[in-house]
Design an enzyme around this catalytic site. Structure first.
Site, PDB file in Angstrom:
ATOM      1  N   SER A  28       0.839  -1.206   0.000  1.00 57.55           N
ATOM      2  CA  SER A  28       0.000   0.000   0.000  1.00 57.55           C
ATOM      3  C   SER A  28       0.867   1.246   0.000  1.00 57.55           C
ATOM      4  CB  SER A  28      -0.932   0.007   1.220  1.00 57.55           C
ATOM      5  OG  SER A  28      -0.313   0.600   2.338  1.00 57.55           O
TER       6      SER A  28
ATOM      7  N   ASP B 281       5.002  -7.777   2.788  1.00 58.39           N
ATOM      8  CA  ASP B 281       4.187  -6.904   3.629  1.00 58.39           C
ATOM      9  C   ASP B 281       3.732  -7.663   4.862  1.00 58.39           C
ATOM     10  OD1 ASP B 281       2.936  -3.963   2.645  1.00 58.39           O
ATOM     11  OD2 ASP B 281       1.988  -4.845   4.411  1.00 58.39           O
TER      12      ASP B 281
ATOM     13  N   ASP C  42       7.198  -9.766   7.972  1.00 54.08           N
ATOM     14  CA  ASP C  42       7.329  -8.660   8.917  1.00 54.08           C
ATOM     15  C   ASP C  42       8.817  -8.329   8.976  1.00 54.08           C
ATOM     16  OD1 ASP C  42       7.599  -7.043  11.139  1.00 54.08           O
ATOM     17  OD2 ASP C  42       6.195  -8.183  12.382  1.00 54.08           O
TER      18      ASP C  42
ATOM     19  N   ASN D 199      11.157  -0.042   2.064  1.00 55.65           N
ATOM     20  CA  ASN D 199      10.122   0.992   2.190  1.00 55.65           C
ATOM     21  C   ASN D 199       9.273   0.818   3.455  1.00 55.65           C
ATOM     22  OD1 ASN D 199       7.845   2.878   1.037  1.00 55.65           O
ATOM     23  ND2 ASN D 199       6.858   0.913   1.445  1.00 55.65           N
TER      24      ASN D 199
ATOM     25  N   TYR E 270      11.392   8.128  15.446  1.00 48.12           N
ATOM     26  CA  TYR E 270      11.273   7.994  13.985  1.00 48.12           C
ATOM     27  C   TYR E 270      12.426   8.702  13.273  1.00 48.12           C
ATOM     28  CZ  TYR E 270       9.095   8.473   9.334  1.00 48.12           C
ATOM     29  OH  TYR E 270       8.821   8.438   7.980  1.00 48.12           O
TER      30      TYR E 270
ATOM     31  N   LYS F  96      15.296   7.017  10.979  1.00 44.56           N
ATOM     32  CA  LYS F  96      15.449   7.371   9.558  1.00 44.56           C
ATOM     33  C   LYS F  96      16.808   8.026   9.300  1.00 44.56           C
ATOM     34  CE  LYS F  96      11.469   6.052   7.720  1.00 44.56           C
ATOM     35  NZ  LYS F  96      11.403   5.036   6.650  1.00 44.56           N
TER      36      LYS F  96
HETATM   37  P1  NAP Z   1       1.818   3.266   4.744  1.00 42.35           P
HETATM   38  O1  NAP Z   1       0.762   3.897   3.929  1.00 42.35           O
HETATM   39  O2  NAP Z   1       1.542   3.013   6.186  1.00 42.35           O
HETATM   40  O3  NAP Z   1       2.347   1.940   4.061  1.00 42.35           O
HETATM   41  C1  NAP Z   1       3.366   1.204   4.686  1.00 42.35           C
HETATM   42  C2  NAP Z   1       3.244  -0.227   4.285  1.00 42.35           C
HETATM   43  O4  NAP Z   1       4.269  -0.959   5.019  1.00 42.35           O
HETATM   44  C3  NAP Z   1       1.901  -0.847   4.691  1.00 42.35           C
HETATM   45  O5  NAP Z   1       1.486  -1.764   3.711  1.00 42.35           O
HETATM   46  C4  NAP Z   1       2.248  -1.541   6.009  1.00 42.35           C
HETATM   47  O6  NAP Z   1       1.405  -2.636   6.301  1.00 42.35           O
HETATM   48  C5  NAP Z   1       3.644  -2.026   5.723  1.00 42.35           C
HETATM   49  N1  NAP Z   1       4.383  -2.314   6.941  1.00 42.35           N
HETATM   50  C6  NAP Z   1       4.355  -1.633   8.119  1.00 42.35           C
HETATM   51  N2  NAP Z   1       5.149  -2.235   9.014  1.00 42.35           N
HETATM   52  C7  NAP Z   1       5.689  -3.318   8.391  1.00 42.35           C
HETATM   53  C8  NAP Z   1       6.562  -4.334   8.797  1.00 42.35           C
HETATM   54  N3  NAP Z   1       7.030  -4.384  10.051  1.00 42.35           N
HETATM   55  N4  NAP Z   1       6.916  -5.298   7.907  1.00 42.35           N
HETATM   56  C9  NAP Z   1       6.428  -5.269   6.640  1.00 42.35           C
HETATM   57  N5  NAP Z   1       5.584  -4.324   6.201  1.00 42.35           N
HETATM   58  C10 NAP Z   1       5.211  -3.362   7.064  1.00 42.35           C
HETATM   59  O7  NAP Z   1       3.103   4.215   4.719  1.00 42.35           O
HETATM   60  P2  NAP Z   1       3.669   5.176   3.556  1.00 42.35           P
HETATM   61  O8  NAP Z   1       3.228   6.547   3.842  1.00 42.35           O
HETATM   62  O9  NAP Z   1       3.441   4.579   2.221  1.00 42.35           O
HETATM   63  O10 NAP Z   1       5.213   5.112   3.939  1.00 42.35           O
HETATM   64  C11 NAP Z   1       6.132   4.273   3.273  1.00 42.35           C
HETATM   65  C12 NAP Z   1       7.540   4.665   3.709  1.00 42.35           C
HETATM   66  O11 NAP Z   1       7.787   6.046   3.394  1.00 42.35           O
HETATM   67  C13 NAP Z   1       7.761   4.533   5.205  1.00 42.35           C
HETATM   68  O12 NAP Z   1       9.076   4.062   5.452  1.00 42.35           O
HETATM   69  C14 NAP Z   1       7.629   5.960   5.707  1.00 42.35           C
HETATM   70  O13 NAP Z   1       8.341   6.174   6.904  1.00 42.35           O
HETATM   71  C15 NAP Z   1       8.217   6.727   4.535  1.00 42.35           C
HETATM   72  N6  NAP Z   1       7.781   8.127   4.474  1.00 42.35           N
HETATM   73  C16 NAP Z   1       6.493   8.431   4.136  1.00 42.35           C
HETATM   74  C17 NAP Z   1       6.115   9.780   4.025  1.00 42.35           C
HETATM   75  C18 NAP Z   1       4.729  10.186   3.629  1.00 42.35           C
HETATM   76  O14 NAP Z   1       4.473  11.402   3.505  1.00 42.35           O
HETATM   77  N7  NAP Z   1       3.801   9.260   3.428  1.00 42.35           N
HETATM   78  C19 NAP Z   1       7.044  10.786   4.286  1.00 42.35           C
HETATM   79  C20 NAP Z   1       8.327  10.436   4.641  1.00 42.35           C
HETATM   80  C21 NAP Z   1       8.687   9.102   4.716  1.00 42.35           C
HETATM   81  P3  NAP Z   1       0.058  -2.386   7.180  1.00 42.35           P
HETATM   82  O15 NAP Z   1      -0.791  -1.466   6.356  1.00 42.35           O
HETATM   83  O16 NAP Z   1      -0.492  -3.770   7.350  1.00 42.35           O
HETATM   84  O17 NAP Z   1       0.524  -1.755   8.461  1.00 42.35           O
END
Ligand code: NAP
Length: 247
Positions: free
Chosen positions: A13, A34, A60, A87, A152, A156
């Site tokens: 996702s 995932d 995980d 990711n 966090y 990071k």
């Molecule tokens: P997201 O929408 O929460 O998607 C994260 C995905 O990773 C989800 O499918 C989640 O599964 C899965 N996940 C979580 N913990 C996991 C684990 N322990 N093992 C395997 N899979 C796991 O997050 P996102 O916004 O796309 O973020 C993706 C990455 O970008 C992250 O590293 C985040 O820190 C980074 N980031 C995002 C933003 C932003 O603006 N969105 C900004 C800076 C950095 P579940 O849904 O089942 O929990």
């Protein structure tokens, strides 16, 4: 990119979903790791319906045995993995003095140790192939941290440091290692922090020179470039994808 096998953690996702779809559209065989096996398989099925090749594997990233088993399953079903996108991540806000040891360790283990373990599990395949690409998704908060995100941001920041060291250690094997710190991207994670009132959507957009939230496709495009053949001279770098935001 045909014949390359890619692993995308958290690939079911949000940003990871966008990266999985893009790498598959570019011709890679994609393994989606995932937490939820059902979500990973559904994402893979949707890629296959669109004409790509993908599998979903429940992994995980805090579980090293599950990572090793997942990588072995990928090798058996899709071939040797030579592209890795770390990711999977989680953000939880906590005032520093109220941060419990468990909350701190959760941030470090998912965001940083998970990246370490996935790199260690996949690198031997890249070394054997004499080619590899690793992209670590970090965060723009490393460069302009907000209060309340110590665990966090520390994790990071560790990802950025790990990226630089791995780039130096593995360049001689034809392996590049780079990071992408996303800005403010429209994903379930972001919607969750907005819904909980930790950040204000309009304020964030106002701070973004291009005037909109980022999309998973924006991060996917940068990732597709960094894992391409032609990006072989770029390693140890951090490529900000943030709509021009400074903080
Ligand atoms: P997201 O929408 O929460 O998607 C994260 C995905 O990773 C989800 O499918 C989640 O599964 C899965 N996940 C979580 N913990 C996991 C684990 N322990 N093992 C395997 N899979 C796991 O997050 P996102 O916004 O796309 O973020 C993706 C990455 O970008 C992250 O590293 C985040 O820190 C980074 N980031 C995002 C933003 C932003 O603006 N969105 C900004 C800076 C950095 P579940 O849904 O089942 O929990």
């Amino acid at each position: 990119m045909s014949a390359r096998t890619a692993i995308v953690t958290g690939g079911a996702s949000g940003i990871g979903g966008g990266i999985s779809r893009r790498l598959a559209a570019d011709g890679a065989q994609v393994a989606i790791f995932d937490l939820s096996g059902d979500a990973a398989k559904a994402a893979a099925e949707s890629i296959e319906k669109a004409g790509g090749r993908a599998i979903g594997v429940p992994v995980d990233v805090v579980d090293r045995a599950a990572i090793d088993a997942g990588v072995e399953e990928v090798r058996a079903r899709l071939g040797q993995p030579t592209i890795l996108v770390n990711n999977a991540g989680l953000t939880v806000e906590n005032a520093f003095l109220e941060t419990t040891a468990a909350a701190w360790h959760q941030m470090i283990s998912i965001n940083l140790t998970g990246t370490f373990d996935c790199c260690q599990a996949v690198l031997p395949h890249m070394i054997e192939a004499g080619w590899g690409r690793i992209v670590n998704i970090s965060s723009s908060s490393v460069y302009g941290p907000p209060p309340g995100l110590a665990g966090y941001v520390a994790a990071k920041s560790g990802v950025v440091g790990l990226t630089k060291v791995l780039a130096l250690e593995f360049a001689k094997h034809g392996i590049t290692v780079n990071s992408i710190p996303p800005g403010f991207i429209d994903t379930p994670m972001t919607r969750d922090v907005v819904d909980r009132g930790f950040i204000d959507l309009d304020q964030q957009i106002a701070k973004t020179p291009v005037g909109r939230m980022g999309r998973p496709e924006d991060i996917a495009a940068a990732t597709a470039f960094l894992v391409s053949e032609e990006a072989g001279y770029i390693t140890g770098q951090s490529l900000g994808v943030n709509g021009g935001r400074i903080i």
